[in-house]
Design an enzyme around this catalytic site. Structure first.
Site, PDB file in Angstrom:
ATOM      1  N   ILE A 170      46.650  34.164  31.570  1.00 12.38           N
ATOM      2  CA  ILE A 170      46.148  35.430  31.163  1.00 12.38           C
ATOM      3  C   ILE A 170      44.810  35.866  31.919  1.00 12.38           C
ATOM      4  CG2 ILE A 170      44.571  33.819  29.537  1.00 12.38           C
ATOM      5  CD1 ILE A 170      44.402  35.528  27.000  1.00 12.38           C
ATOM      6  N   SER A 171      45.039  36.936  32.514  1.00 15.21           N
ATOM      7  CA  SER A 171      43.974  37.254  32.970  1.00 15.21           C
ATOM      8  C   SER A 171      42.366  37.549  32.516  1.00 15.21           C
ATOM      9  CB  SER A 171      44.164  39.073  33.508  1.00 15.21           C
ATOM     10  OG  SER A 171      45.883  39.580  34.178  1.00 15.21           O
ATOM     11  N   GLN A 172      42.076  38.242  33.748  1.00 14.14           N
ATOM     12  CA  GLN A 172      40.359  37.627  33.769  1.00 14.14           C
ATOM     13  C   GLN A 172      39.912  38.997  32.766  1.00 14.14           C
ATOM     14  OE1 GLN A 172      38.843  38.412  36.710  1.00 14.14           O
ATOM     15  NE2 GLN A 172      36.312  38.658  36.778  1.00 14.14           N
TER      16      GLN A 172
END
Length: 242
Positions: A91-93
């Site tokens: 899950i992206s920053q």
């Protein structure tokens, strides 16, 4: 898939602003989420002209990121960094999610295609901003899990399992397209499915190395304008031509 996008300077900035681990109770989660929004808002001001879009910050405050990470990672959910979600994906920053969302300025009446559903967090942010969202995931296990997650959390997002390189022609054209995995080039089918006047945000570059976050504007039916925004690092886009 909502993936890691973190490199050099951004890691330094984030490490200075990292939030402490979120606690298990709901009140603490809300406090951690609000603190995260403040961090992300400051970073957005650094990387764009003008203040962040209010709808983006509102969506960040609305969407419970801890619901989109594995249970073992929930204490880290409101740290400003990517987290593993299994199957080699992340899950992206939150800063990158917010930046990509801000760049396309989502809102009611917009139809947006996301390539790489992953945990569903980016799609949920777009939906919370009022857009009609379509999302494609190539990993069957993630695609099946996210359908259940959206239903449980009440997000009306249409998903399917498939190869995102070729887009979703049945629902084209789209006002905007977000690609959450790094491609070696901008996929022509996605350009074709973008409306004239529409925008695509996509990381482009070699797998597992530094890529460039690209902003692609479709100015005419057969013409685009592109610009590099910042260096990032995403997991690679799978599928596409053999």
């Amino acid at each position: 898939m909502a993936h890691a996008a973190l490199h050099g300077l951004y890691w330094l900035m984030t490490s200075l602003l990292l939030l402490g681990p979120a606690q298990a109770d709901g009140d603490s989660m809300g406090e951690q989420r609000e603190a995260l929004v403040e961090v992300v808002a400051q970073q957005l001001k650094t990387w764009k002209d003008g203040p962040p879009e209010p709808v983006v910050l509102k969506a960040l405050r609305t969407v419970p990121r801890h619901e989109f990470v594995p249970r073992a990672q929930r204490r880290f959910a409101y740290q400003n960094r990517p987290l593993p979600i299994g199957y080699g994906q992340t899950i992206s920053q939150p800063f990158i999610v917010a930046l990509m969302t801000d760049l396309i300025k989502p809102g009611p009446g917009q139809k947006i295609l996301e390539i790489g559903t992953g945990s569903g967090y980016q799609a949920a942010i777009l939906s919370a901003a009022g857009a009609e969202v379509f999302s494609i995931e190539i990993v069957p296990e993630l695609g099946e899990a996210v359908e259940d997650r959206f239903e449980r959390l009440g997000y009306a997002i249409e998903t399917r399992i498939g190869d995102g390189y070729y887009g979703w022609e049945a629902h084209a054209p789209f006002d905007a397209i977000i690609v959450t995995a790094a491609a070696g080039h901008v996929p022509p089918p996605l350009v074709d499915q973008l409306k004239v006047g529409g925008r695509m945000v996509i990381p482009v570059g070699p797998p597992f190395l530094t890529q460039q976050l690209m902003v692609i504007d479709k100015t005419e039916a057969d013409r685009i304008r592109s610009r590099q925004l910042l260096p990032v690092r995403f997991v690679p886009l799978t599928g596409g031509p053999d």
